[in-house]
Design an enzyme around this catalytic site. Sequence first.
Site, PDB file in Angstrom:
ATOM      1  N   HIS A   1       0.846  -1.198   0.000  1.00  0.00           N
ATOM      2  CA  HIS A   1       0.000   0.000   0.000  1.00  0.00           C
ATOM      3  C   HIS A   1       0.875   1.238   0.000  1.00  0.00           C
ATOM      4  CE1 HIS A   1      -3.625   2.353   0.682  1.00  0.00           C
ATOM      5  NE2 HIS A   1      -2.828   3.158   1.360  1.00  0.00           N
TER       6      HIS A   1
ATOM      7  N   ASP B   1     -14.940   3.036   7.311  1.00  0.00           N
ATOM      8  CA  ASP B   1     -13.954   3.937   6.705  1.00  0.00           C
ATOM      9  C   ASP B   1     -14.601   4.799   5.636  1.00  0.00           C
ATOM     10  OD1 ASP B   1     -11.251   4.962   6.163  1.00  0.00           O
ATOM     11  OD2 ASP B   1     -11.582   3.997   4.230  1.00  0.00           O
TER      12      ASP B   1
ATOM     13  N   ARG C   1     -14.353  13.194   7.150  1.00  0.00           N
ATOM     14  CA  ARG C   1     -13.041  13.834   7.349  1.00  0.00           C
ATOM     15  C   ARG C   1     -12.743  14.799   6.211  1.00  0.00           C
ATOM     16  NH1 ARG C   1      -9.210   9.112   7.348  1.00  0.00           N
ATOM     17  NH2 ARG C   1      -7.578  10.676   7.524  1.00  0.00           N
TER      18      ARG C   1
ATOM     19  N   SER D   1      -7.592   4.298   8.909  1.00  0.00           N
ATOM     20  CA  SER D   1      -8.275   4.245   7.613  1.00  0.00           C
ATOM     21  C   SER D   1      -7.559   3.247   6.691  1.00  0.00           C
ATOM     22  CB  SER D   1      -8.279   5.650   6.999  1.00  0.00           C
ATOM     23  OG  SER D   1      -8.622   5.624   5.647  1.00  0.00           O
TER      24      SER D   1
ATOM     25  N   LYS E   1      -8.563  -1.182   6.038  1.00  0.00           N
ATOM     26  CA  LYS E   1      -8.822  -1.711   4.693  1.00  0.00           C
ATOM     27  C   LYS E   1      -7.850  -2.835   4.370  1.00  0.00           C
ATOM     28  CE  LYS E   1      -8.777   2.517   3.067  1.00  0.00           C
ATOM     29  NZ  LYS E   1      -8.997   3.851   2.651  1.00  0.00           N
TER      30      LYS E   1
HETATM   31  N1  URA Z   1      -5.506   6.996   2.246  1.00  0.00           N
HETATM   32  C1  URA Z   1      -6.525   6.396   2.921  1.00  0.00           C
HETATM   33  O1  URA Z   1      -7.038   5.368   2.511  1.00  0.00           O
HETATM   34  N2  URA Z   1      -6.946   6.979   4.070  1.00  0.00           N
HETATM   35  C2  URA Z   1      -6.413   8.097   4.560  1.00  0.00           C
HETATM   36  O2  URA Z   1      -6.830   8.552   5.609  1.00  0.00           O
HETATM   37  C3  URA Z   1      -5.358   8.717   3.848  1.00  0.00           C
HETATM   38  C4  URA Z   1      -4.916   8.141   2.687  1.00  0.00           C
END
Ligand code: URA
Length: 436
Positions: free
Chosen positions: A82, A161, A168, A183, A187
């Site tokens: 990621h 999320d 947010r 966040s 995932k």
């Molecule tokens: N990418 C994400 O998935 N969440 C965040 O809060 C920032 C970047």
Amino acid sequence: MQIYDLIQKTRRKESLSPEEIKFLVNGFTENQIPDYMMSAWLMAVCCQGLTDQETVSLTLAMRDSGECLDLSGIGEITVDKHSTGGIGDKTTLLIAPIVAACGGFVPKMSGRGLGFTGGTIDKLESIPGFSVEMPVPDFIRQVRKIGCAVISQSGNLTPADKKIYALRNLTATVDSIPLICSSIMSKKLALGADCILLDVKCGNGAFMKTPEEAVSLAEAMVRAGNLAGKKCRAMITDMNAPLGHAVGNALEVEEVIYILQGHEENALSDLALELSAHMLELSGKGDLQTCRRMASEAVASGKALEKLGAMIEAQGGDASVTEDTNKLPEAKCKKFFQAETSGYLSGIHSEKVGLACLELGAGKTASRQEIDHSAGIVFLHDIGDQIKQGEILAVIHGSSDSLCEQAESRLREAVRITEQKPEKTSLIYQTVSGIS
Ligand code: URA
């Protein structure tokens, strides 16, 4: 439990128990907590932070807000990567086929562009016919057969999320380490890979602007991954200049193909090889040196390019783009961007380049919901190159002359030419290892 009391506690820097955090996350996901109360709590987190234990509790509560994938059908050790997001970051398109060509298994669900940063899914959609949607059983079958699949997030993964992120975005509570950590990691954990490599971007084109912030985020994410039973590692990498030469969807796919064809070696290809080596090592394919050699050989032998072709074909795309990049969408207008002075190319401000590409149509904005896959900018020089006045530094690709001209003035602000040669800096700052 009263939400009011929980907001008050976080505001006073008193820690919340895992049950209290779960109550907040589930209540908000199930529409029992109104936006204004959740916004107040998110703002309290932004201002006061959370403890390590609270961050882990938040991550796990968000992971458990929806379904978690069971990847055991792949029958092999799986590894995910990621990136926290940047400009010109097309490393997923390189690492997935490289790792697969070395015998690794990469089940990857990626996102679309966010703000001025690009998204892997938008890049893949510039390949004619390529489908980013697939039922989970087919996704698992493809990874087992080919070694990699890259699709957009599907199913009911981390609904918390989705809701919290949207809030947010509207309440200036994006750039908080515990909120970004929970966040991203919720995932990643819901996706279910055995090992996770995190590429934490740092610099003017990233959410984390300083190495200190990037290390704190990396440590928080690795800790959360480890506590959830995953092998996890993070690399802090530079995002003060765009990654590689191309920014824009089809242009980035073209750059990936050139690298896998062996025609281009640059900081981007070096980073992709290093990330691939770490992913292979995490999946138990050998020590780091051996994995580095394997990754380089996969590119040199053309096996990684073959894997990319196999993945494109399996996902309905035209795999002949890997031999002929002219089949990718091409912009109607091209404009040369010339140097106004002589000197050394000492900086390319990535956020400004990202905004220029957004205006060219390479990403979605509030007023434009269609992406122009052919739009973007290709740089012809690297940082540190000596430049002569009038020399072409970049080519702007857009759908009209006026859009290209608008991008040109943005680019003027992004490019820095100095008399002094800039010091060479490394793209990889630091590795944060967890328990493996
Ligand atoms: N990418 C994400 O998935 N969440 C965040 O809060 C920032 C970047």
